[in-house]
Design a protein around this motif. Structure first.
Motif, PDB file in Angstrom:
ATOM      1  N   LYS A   1      51.798  38.701  48.474  1.00 19.81           N
ATOM      2  CA  LYS A   1      51.354  39.246  47.188  1.00 19.81           C
ATOM      3  C   LYS A   1      52.227  38.698  46.059  1.00 19.81           C
ATOM      4  CE  LYS A   1      49.327  43.578  48.836  1.00 19.81           C
ATOM      5  NZ  LYS A   1      49.462  45.060  48.888  1.00 19.81           N
ATOM      6  N   GLY A   2      51.557  38.268  44.992  1.00 17.51           N
ATOM      7  CA  GLY A   2      52.266  37.698  43.859  1.00 17.51           C
ATOM      8  C   GLY A   2      52.551  36.219  43.995  1.00 17.51           C
ATOM      9  N   ARG A   3      52.364  35.664  45.193  1.00 15.82           N
ATOM     10  CA  ARG A   3      52.608  34.225  45.409  1.00 15.82           C
ATOM     11  C   ARG A   3      51.310  33.479  45.763  1.00 15.82           C
ATOM     12  NH1 ARG A   3      55.633  32.510  49.555  1.00 15.82           N
ATOM     13  NH2 ARG A   3      55.140  34.288  50.919  1.00 15.82           N
TER      14      ARG A   3
ATOM     15  N   THR B   1      39.509  41.360  46.555  1.00  8.50           N
ATOM     16  CA  THR B   1      40.440  40.615  47.384  1.00  8.50           C
ATOM     17  C   THR B   1      41.425  41.552  48.083  1.00  8.50           C
ATOM     18  OG1 THR B   1      41.970  40.319  45.536  1.00  8.50           O
ATOM     19  CG2 THR B   1      40.346  38.576  45.892  1.00  8.50           C
ATOM     20  N   ALA B   2      42.054  41.023  49.109  1.00  7.77           N
ATOM     21  CA  ALA B   2      43.101  41.748  49.828  1.00  7.77           C
ATOM     22  C   ALA B   2      44.146  40.743  50.267  1.00  7.77           C
ATOM     23  CB  ALA B   2      42.530  42.488  51.032  1.00  7.77           C
ATOM     24  N   TYR B   3      45.409  41.193  50.306  1.00  6.68           N
ATOM     25  CA  TYR B   3      46.513  40.318  50.680  1.00  6.68           C
ATOM     26  C   TYR B   3      47.472  41.067  51.590  1.00  6.68           C
ATOM     27  CZ  TYR B   3      45.079  37.512  46.650  1.00  6.68           C
ATOM     28  OH  TYR B   3      44.360  36.754  45.756  1.00  6.68           O
ATOM     29  N   THR B   4      48.128  40.329  52.460  1.00  4.34           N
ATOM     30  CA  THR B   4      49.233  40.918  53.181  1.00  4.34           C
ATOM     31  C   THR B   4      50.427  41.014  52.237  1.00  4.34           C
ATOM     32  OG1 THR B   4      50.477  40.823  55.249  1.00  4.34           O
ATOM     33  CG2 THR B   4      50.195  38.750  54.060  1.00  4.34           C
ATOM     34  N   ASP B   5      51.278  41.978  52.465  1.00  3.95           N
ATOM     35  CA  ASP B   5      52.373  42.253  51.513  1.00  3.95           C
ATOM     36  C   ASP B   5      53.277  41.044  51.281  1.00  3.95           C
ATOM     37  OD1 ASP B   5      52.986  45.752  52.452  1.00  3.95           O
ATOM     38  OD2 ASP B   5      51.500  44.821  51.119  1.00  3.95           O
ATOM     39  N   SER B   6      53.510  40.250  52.299  1.00  2.00           N
ATOM     40  CA  SER B   6      54.488  39.165  52.187  1.00  2.00           C
ATOM     41  C   SER B   6      54.030  38.041  51.264  1.00  2.00           C
ATOM     42  CB  SER B   6      54.821  38.603  53.562  1.00  2.00           C
ATOM     43  OG  SER B   6      53.670  38.034  54.156  1.00  2.00           O
TER      44      SER B   6
ATOM     45  N   ALA C   1      44.960  36.736  53.618  1.00  2.00           N
ATOM     46  CA  ALA C   1      44.188  37.145  52.440  1.00  2.00           C
ATOM     47  C   ALA C   1      42.711  37.125  52.783  1.00  2.00           C
ATOM     48  CB  ALA C   1      44.470  36.215  51.260  1.00  2.00           C
TER      49      ALA C   1
ATOM     50  N   TYR D   1      41.869  43.256  58.096  1.00  2.00           N
ATOM     51  CA  TYR D   1      43.086  42.628  58.590  1.00  2.00           C
ATOM     52  C   TYR D   1      43.017  42.245  60.072  1.00  2.00           C
ATOM     53  CZ  TYR D   1      44.452  45.107  54.378  1.00  2.00           C
ATOM     54  OH  TYR D   1      44.509  45.599  53.102  1.00  2.00           O
TER      55      TYR D   1
ATOM     56  N   THR E   1      47.015  33.271  45.980  1.00  3.73           N
ATOM     57  CA  THR E   1      45.792  33.740  45.345  1.00  3.73           C
ATOM     58  C   THR E   1      44.586  33.181  46.095  1.00  3.73           C
ATOM     59  OG1 THR E   1      46.854  33.790  43.167  1.00  3.73           O
ATOM     60  CG2 THR E   1      44.453  33.860  43.225  1.00  3.73           C
TER      61      THR E   1
END
Length: 124
Positions: A65-67, A58-63, A49, A106, A69
């Motif tokens: 996301k949603g978990r 912000t940016a997150y790796t897919d794995s 992230a 990334y 922050t």
């Protein structure tokens, strides 16, 4: 020079939560972005992230996301990574890093300074 110190790692059961902190000191005004990376044994360091210092982008790796922050407290020069619903595959050493550059969010080579890392272990 920028110094980064992570804390908050530990051992947690699957489904549990941890909050990592990263305190920055030194020439922090030159930072453009703060990121969290992780590295498990035998694997390459991977992006988790990132957040921009001047905005809340912000940016997150897919794995994660949603978990997970990512957040920041500019007054404290601190970035946080709240990790919920942890899975055994999240087990790794987690590093925070800072970059002076836009783009290549990334790419670990785009980050100038790194902390020493904090171990996160998720048991099944």
């Amino acid at each position: 020079q920028v110094q980064l110190v992570e804390s908050g790692g530990g051992l947690v059961q699957a489904g549990g939560s941890l909050r990592l902190s990263c305190v920055a000191s030194g020439r922090t005004f030159s930072n453009y972005r703060m990121g969290w990376f992780r590295q498990a044994p035998g694997t390459e360091r991977e992006f988790v992230a990132a957040i921009l210092w001047s905005t809340y982008n912000t940016a997150y790796t897919d794995s994660v996301k949603g978990r997970f922050t990512i957040s920041k407290d500019n007054a404290k020069n601190t970035v946080y990574l709240q990790m919920n619903s942890l899975k055994p595959e999240d087990t790794a050493i987690y590093y925070c890093a800072t970059s002076r550059y836009s783009g290549r969010t990334y790419d670990p080579t785009a980050y100038d300074y790194w902390g020493q890392g904090t171990q996160v272990t998720v048991s099944s």
